[in-house]
Design a protein around this motif. Structure first.
Motif, mmCIF file in Angstrom:
data_model
loop_
_atom_site.group_PDB
_atom_site.id
_atom_site.type_symbol
_atom_site.label_atom_id
_atom_site.label_comp_id
_atom_site.label_asym_id
_atom_site.label_seq_id
_atom_site.Cartn_x
_atom_site.Cartn_y
_atom_site.Cartn_z
ATOM 1 N N GLN A 457 0.833 -1.203 0.000
ATOM 2 C CA GLN A 457 0.000 0.000 0.000
ATOM 3 C C GLN A 457 0.870 1.257 0.000
ATOM 4 O OE1 GLN A 457 -2.367 0.540 3.547
ATOM 5 N NE2 GLN A 457 -3.924 1.696 2.463
ATOM 6 N N GLN A 458 1.939 1.230 0.803
ATOM 7 C CA GLN A 458 2.842 2.384 0.852
ATOM 8 C C GLN A 458 3.544 2.590 -0.494
ATOM 9 O OE1 GLN A 458 5.238 1.271 4.339
ATOM 10 N NE2 GLN A 458 4.265 2.950 5.476
ATOM 11 N N ILE A 459 3.943 1.494 -1.141
ATOM 12 C CA ILE A 459 4.607 1.590 -2.450
ATOM 13 C C ILE A 459 3.652 2.174 -3.487
ATOM 14 C CG2 ILE A 459 5.607 0.240 -4.346
ATOM 15 C CD1 ILE A 459 6.614 -1.729 -2.123
ATOM 16 N N ALA A 460 2.384 1.714 -3.454
ATOM 17 C CA ALA A 460 1.381 2.207 -4.404
ATOM 18 C C ALA A 460 1.160 3.708 -4.254
ATOM 19 C CB ALA A 460 0.066 1.457 -4.202
ATOM 20 N N LEU A 461 1.365 4.217 -3.047
ATOM 21 C CA LEU A 461 1.186 5.645 -2.786
ATOM 22 C C LEU A 461 2.459 6.444 -3.049
ATOM 23 C CD1 LEU A 461 -0.926 5.400 0.510
ATOM 24 C CD2 LEU A 461 -1.745 6.068 -1.760
ATOM 25 N N PHE A 522 10.457 -0.472 -9.031
ATOM 26 C CA PHE A 522 11.127 0.736 -8.567
ATOM 27 C C PHE A 522 12.462 0.382 -7.928
ATOM 28 C CE2 PHE A 522 6.515 1.546 -8.170
ATOM 29 C CZ PHE A 522 6.395 2.610 -9.052
ATOM 30 N N GLU A 523 13.280 1.405 -7.730
ATOM 31 C CA GLU A 523 14.570 1.222 -7.078
ATOM 32 C C GLU A 523 14.459 1.724 -5.643
ATOM 33 O OE1 GLU A 523 18.434 -0.007 -6.607
ATOM 34 O OE2 GLU A 523 17.023 -0.393 -8.237
ATOM 35 N N PRO A 524 14.713 0.826 -4.653
ATOM 36 C CA PRO A 524 14.620 1.260 -3.255
ATOM 37 C C PRO A 524 15.642 2.342 -2.932
ATOM 38 C CG PRO A 524 15.565 -0.948 -3.421
ATOM 39 C CD PRO A 524 15.067 -0.588 -4.782
ATOM 40 N N HIS A 525 15.246 3.238 -2.039
ATOM 41 C CA HIS A 525 16.070 4.359 -1.560
ATOM 42 C C HIS A 525 16.233 5.457 -2.617
ATOM 43 C CE1 HIS A 525 17.081 1.853 1.893
ATOM 44 N NE2 HIS A 525 17.509 0.914 1.066
ATOM 45 N N ILE A 528 11.661 4.944 -4.383
ATOM 46 C CA ILE A 528 10.808 4.836 -3.192
ATOM 47 C C ILE A 528 11.707 4.894 -1.955
ATOM 48 C CG2 ILE A 528 9.172 3.396 -1.900
ATOM 49 C CD1 ILE A 528 7.931 4.242 -4.473
ATOM 50 N N PRO A 529 11.587 5.926 -1.131
ATOM 51 C CA PRO A 529 12.425 6.007 0.076
ATOM 52 C C PRO A 529 11.972 5.024 1.149
ATOM 53 C CG PRO A 529 10.903 7.855 -0.014
ATOM 54 C CD PRO A 529 10.719 7.109 -1.298
ATOM 55 N N ILE A 530 12.910 4.636 2.011
ATOM 56 C CA ILE A 530 12.616 3.785 3.166
ATOM 57 C C ILE A 530 12.979 4.562 4.422
ATOM 58 C CG2 ILE A 530 13.189 1.642 4.377
ATOM 59 C CD1 ILE A 530 13.724 0.351 1.678
ATOM 60 N N GLU A 531 12.040 4.628 5.343
ATOM 61 C CA GLU A 531 12.272 5.334 6.601
ATOM 62 C C GLU A 531 12.167 4.357 7.767
ATOM 63 O OE1 GLU A 531 9.499 8.542 6.834
ATOM 64 O OE2 GLU A 531 10.421 9.676 5.190
ATOM 65 N N PHE A 532 12.922 4.640 8.839
ATOM 66 C CA PHE A 532 12.904 3.795 10.038
ATOM 67 C C PHE A 532 12.122 4.511 11.130
ATOM 68 C CE2 PHE A 532 16.814 2.674 7.729
ATOM 69 C CZ PHE A 532 16.544 1.335 7.496
#
Length: 608
Positions: A457-461, A522-525, A528-532
């Motif tokens: 869901q987060q990726i789709a957004l 997509f390419e991570p980071h 699409i960003p990844i947050e902790f």
């Protein structure tokens, strides 16, 4: 082009070829000068051949075949139609004139018709495939596997009218296939060459087309392909290839399940049938992810009656309609009830007397239960107590509790309540004729509220994807394989055991998020960003499957292990439950203190 126009065009072309063949055969037979006597014969032979050959070509359906899919079957039909047509024409001329057509004319006519009529079909296919097709395609595809599956996929891609993909190369580990061509497409290397080939040929999409590949090998190939940034797809399994179901429409995206590399679960069908077949089986929480899958798989073993018990009417209705559609002969009882309602549960057992009980009803969301400890206790502890005591009182043969790895050295309310549920059934087993067991496993892929649907869901957004901690790891299983093992574990029940399912290698949640982003194209980071977000209340960095006291022994199944039954008296459990009941409506910190007394290994966490 319409069917009728295409058919008329083919007939016209064949008529021209037949007359051309007959005329040139007579010319060659008489060195360019046909005697007057044989001119009449050639005209008659041409007329008869035109009529007869068109009839035989039509009889063998050569005007209704789609020649862009032509194969050996079309060649055989073409050979039969022309051979029979030529022989009948030869006989017809003799029957009319009592004069034989020269044998050399007959043989040369047969040869010419085969070459020209067959060649006309395949020439058009060649023009379409080799000249027009590449211009229409927008993306290059690399096919892994130069066997039957890969060849079928390549052939269908080449024959598509509006191709979005065009196969440019094959990959295969068989050295004998290297530098060979399949449908004109070269085999350019093995799996170790994938990265270089993707760059060299500007590959947009990689298709894994080896239906016989094991899950482990599939996962290994996916690992090689992931860094290439090409989109990954996979064809169905070997059974689909055998049944002829492999086509472009059957190609699917690579899913997280493929990354795990888990081989399909094998089950002892006879052992399961022995305790489920012709029995009344009750599944609590039947509308949930695990409960509904339990219902699907139990239905395969022909229970006398399957009882679906749940608190939510919509979810129970959904699984009921599915089962009625799939198993119309199955006797179903759908029951809307709350496991916390002791009287209602006992009425259900008194009326229906279920022989086998799978208890899947539970609150399972860790952070939510941290904020609502009383609800977790009422449902997971006292709900389990109500159902288990009803099973004992009304003589159920087996009771299988669906537990969790979070019950081991718990740091959450949810995990602690599941551990108490295990203690309840273990204490009951000491004095009951019912065989009480628990099955403990980790996370299941795709269950409601689990991390994977949340990540998708987060990726789709467009992100960001939130991961709690870069080092957090979890064990994962697919819902079907977890349920298969749960049902199998039930067949091993002697009473009091906690069965532990082999969850395979643990998975880092960060890597899982990165894989999901890549599989989404997509390419991570970057894309699409990844947050902790930090570890949530009640969560651990890693889960355990056993307490120190339980030990571990194997069972008949290589994916199911059993922990040593705990020595827990029923009186002791009842005493602790009374204390819990008395503090249900107190402040959460009071509830946690009592839980820590009941489960000494519980590590309390603070709520922010």
């Amino acid at each position: 082009m319409s069917h009728e126009r295409r058919r008329s065009m083919l007939i016209f072309v064949d008529l021209v070829i037949i007359w051309f063949s007959v005329y040139t055969c007579y010319l060659l037979r008489f060195d360019g000068h046909i005697p007057p006597h044989f001119i009449n014969q050639s005209i008659l032979y041409g007329l008869i051949s035109a009529v007869v050959c068109l009839i035989t070509l039509n009889y063998f359906k050569l005007y209704t075949r789609v020649w862009q899919y032509a194969s050996v079957g079309e060649l055989v039909a073409l050979f039969k139609a022309i051979t029979i047509g030529v022989l009948i024409s030869y006989g017809a001329v003799f029957a009319v004139t009592f004069e034989r057509v020269p044998v050399s004319v007959l043989l040369r006519n047969l040869e010419t018709l085969l070459i020209l009529i067959g060649g006309s079909r395949f020439a058009w296919r060649l023009v379409r495939d080799r000249i027009y097709k590449p211009k229409q395609a927008h993306m290059n595809a690399l096919i892994i596997g130069a066997g039957d599956g890969g060849a079928m996929i390549a052939k269908e891609m080449l024959s598509q009218e509006e191709a979005s993909l065009y196969p440019v190369a094959f990959i295969d580990d068989d050295k004998n296939k290297l530098k060979q061509h399949i449908h004109g497409i070269p085999v350019v290397g093995s799996r170790k060459d994938i990265s270089n080939i993707v760059k060299l040929h500007n590959i947009d999409e990689i298709i894994i087309a080896i239906p016989s590949l094991s899950k482990r090998e599939t996962a290994d190939i996916i690992e090689i392909c992931k860094p290439t940034k090409a989109k990954l797809k996979i064809i169905p399994g070997l059974s689909d290839l055998i049944e002829g179901n492999v086509s472009i429409k059957e190609i699917r995206d690579v899913e997280v399940e493929d990354l795990l590399g888990r081989e399909p679960v094998s089950v002892d069908l006879e052992g399961i049938a022995n305790y489920v077949e012709n029995k009344t089986v009750l599944v609590t929480g039947a509308g949930g992810s695990i409960g509904s899958e339990l219902c699907r798989q139990i239905s395969l073993f022909k229970p006398k009656c399957l009882m679906l018990l749940g608190h939510g009417e919509n979810s129970i209705y959904t699984i009921e309609m599915e089962l009625r559609r799939t198993y119309p002969a199955l006797q179903l009882e759908t029951i809307i009830a709350d496991v916390q309602d002791r009287e209602r549960i006992h009425d259900i057992f008194r009326i229906h007397k279920p022989q086998v009980v799978f208890h899947a009803a539970a609150h399972k969301h860790v952070p939510l239960m941290e904020r609502n400890p009383a609800e977790a206790i009422k449902n997971n502890v006292f709900g389990t107590k109500n159902v288990a005591e009803a099973a004992d009182q009304y003589g159920s043969e087996r009771f299988v509790l669906i537990s969790s790895d979070k019950a081991v050295n718990p740091t959450s309310i949810m995990g602690t309540t599941k551990r108490i549920a295990e203690m309840i059934i273990q204490s009951l087993d000491k004095t009951s004729k019912t065989k009480f067991v628990a099955v403990r496993f980790g996370n299941v892929l795709g269950s409601r509220g689990s991390v994977i649907p949340f990540f998708k869901q987060q990726i789709a957004l467009g992100g960001p994807v939130t991961v709690t901690h870069p080092e957090m790891i979890r064990y994962f299983m697919t819902i079907p394989e977890a349920v298969q093992l749960v049902i199998q574990a039930g067949s091993f029940a002697q009473g009091g055991e906690i069965f532990i399912l082999d969850m395979g290698a643990p998975v880092r949640i960060l890597q899982l998020a990165e894989d999901l982003i890549r599989l989404s194209g997509f390419e991570p980071h970057m894309d699409i960003p990844i947050e902790f977000s930090g570890i949530r209340p009640g969560e651990k960095l890693y889960e355990e499957l056993l307490t120190k006291e339980e030990g571990l022994t194997s069972t008949k199944h290589d994916r199911i292990f059993v922990g040593r039954p705990s020595i827990i008296s029923r009186a002791q459990v009842e005493f602790e439950l009374k204390k819990l009941e008395n503090v249900l409506f107190e402040e959460p910190f009071v509830v946690r203190d009592v839980l820590a007394n009941v489960v000494p290994t519980y590590i309390k966490t603070k709520i922010s």
